[in-house]
Design a protein around this motif. Structure first.
Motif, mmCIF file in Angstrom:
data_model
loop_
_atom_site.group_PDB
_atom_site.id
_atom_site.type_symbol
_atom_site.label_atom_id
_atom_site.label_comp_id
_atom_site.label_asym_id
_atom_site.label_seq_id
_atom_site.Cartn_x
_atom_site.Cartn_y
_atom_site.Cartn_z
ATOM 1 N N VAL A 80 0.857 -1.168 0.000
ATOM 2 C CA VAL A 80 0.000 0.000 0.000
ATOM 3 C C VAL A 80 0.905 1.234 0.000
ATOM 4 O O VAL A 80 1.820 1.341 0.808
ATOM 5 C CB VAL A 80 -0.933 -0.011 1.228
ATOM 6 N N GLU A 81 0.642 2.144 -0.915
ATOM 7 C CA GLU A 81 1.461 3.341 -1.070
ATOM 8 C C GLU A 81 0.887 4.487 -0.242
ATOM 9 O O GLU A 81 -0.313 4.733 -0.276
ATOM 10 C CB GLU A 81 1.500 3.766 -2.545
ATOM 11 N N ILE A 82 1.757 5.184 0.489
ATOM 12 C CA ILE A 82 1.382 6.400 1.201
ATOM 13 C C ILE A 82 1.888 7.555 0.354
ATOM 14 O O ILE A 82 3.074 7.615 0.031
ATOM 15 C CB ILE A 82 2.011 6.466 2.613
ATOM 16 N N ARG A 83 0.987 8.452 -0.016
ATOM 17 C CA ARG A 83 1.364 9.563 -0.901
ATOM 18 C C ARG A 83 0.536 10.800 -0.582
ATOM 19 O O ARG A 83 -0.502 10.713 0.080
ATOM 20 C CB ARG A 83 1.180 9.161 -2.360
ATOM 21 N N PRO A 84 0.986 11.971 -1.067
ATOM 22 C CA PRO A 84 0.185 13.178 -0.877
ATOM 23 C C PRO A 84 -1.187 13.034 -1.551
ATOM 24 O O PRO A 84 -1.312 12.394 -2.602
ATOM 25 C CB PRO A 84 1.006 14.278 -1.560
#
Length: 162
Positions: A9-13
């Motif tokens: 799972v990617e954490i991004r703005p």
């Protein structure tokens, strides 16, 4: 529980296109900002102060923050899809927003929550201190709890624990 073995799972703005799914996710926890209601607990979500967790194009987590002054910030709107709980996504979102606030020179972070397990999570994993309570403005988050527990973190001294 979703299978995330193909990719983390990617954490991004946050992006503008993430607002609607983020609001839907926050509504799952009765924490959606009440747009246009300036007396609400939260009346907006600012894209430039928010992060999302994304899995295969779907928003599965959201975390925001508010800057009150040059040295004081506040966390807002942390939520993870119930199907993704227990995978460390909330922790990663929290770390990301703390790092963002630290990069702005924020020294103290306030957090208000009404869930006992969340209070313990902030204290145990991030070193927050309980500093008081404040009444809720309206039903938000847990409907049977009428006040927030106020927590503070010395962000200048904070280091991730996990």
């Amino acid at each position: 529980m979703p299978d995330t073995s193909e990719g983390e799972v990617e954490i991004r703005p946050m992006r503008d296109a993430d607002i609607e799914p983020a609001m839907d996710l926050l509504e799952t926890w009765n924490m959606a900002p009440q747009t246009g209601n300036t007396d609400a607990e939260r009346s907006t979500i600012r894209v430039d102060n928010s992060f999302v967790a994304e899995d295969s194009g779907a928003v599965v987590g959201v975390a925001s923050y508010i800057v009150h002054s040059e040295t004081l910030g506040e966390t807002a709107s942390l939520a993870v899809d119930p199907d993704y709980r227990g995978q460390g996504i909330g922790y990663r979102l929290q770390v990301r927003r703390l790092e963002a606030m630290a990069s702005l020179g924020i020294e103290t972070v306030r957090t208000e929550t009404d869930r006992p397990e969340t209070i313990e999570w902030y204290v145990e994993h991030f070193g927050y201190e309980r500093v008081g309570t404040t009444p809720k403005k309206h039903e938000f988050s847990l409907s049977d709890v009428e006040e927030w527990t106020i927590l503070e973190l010395d962000l200048a001294a904070w280091e991730p624990s996990d």
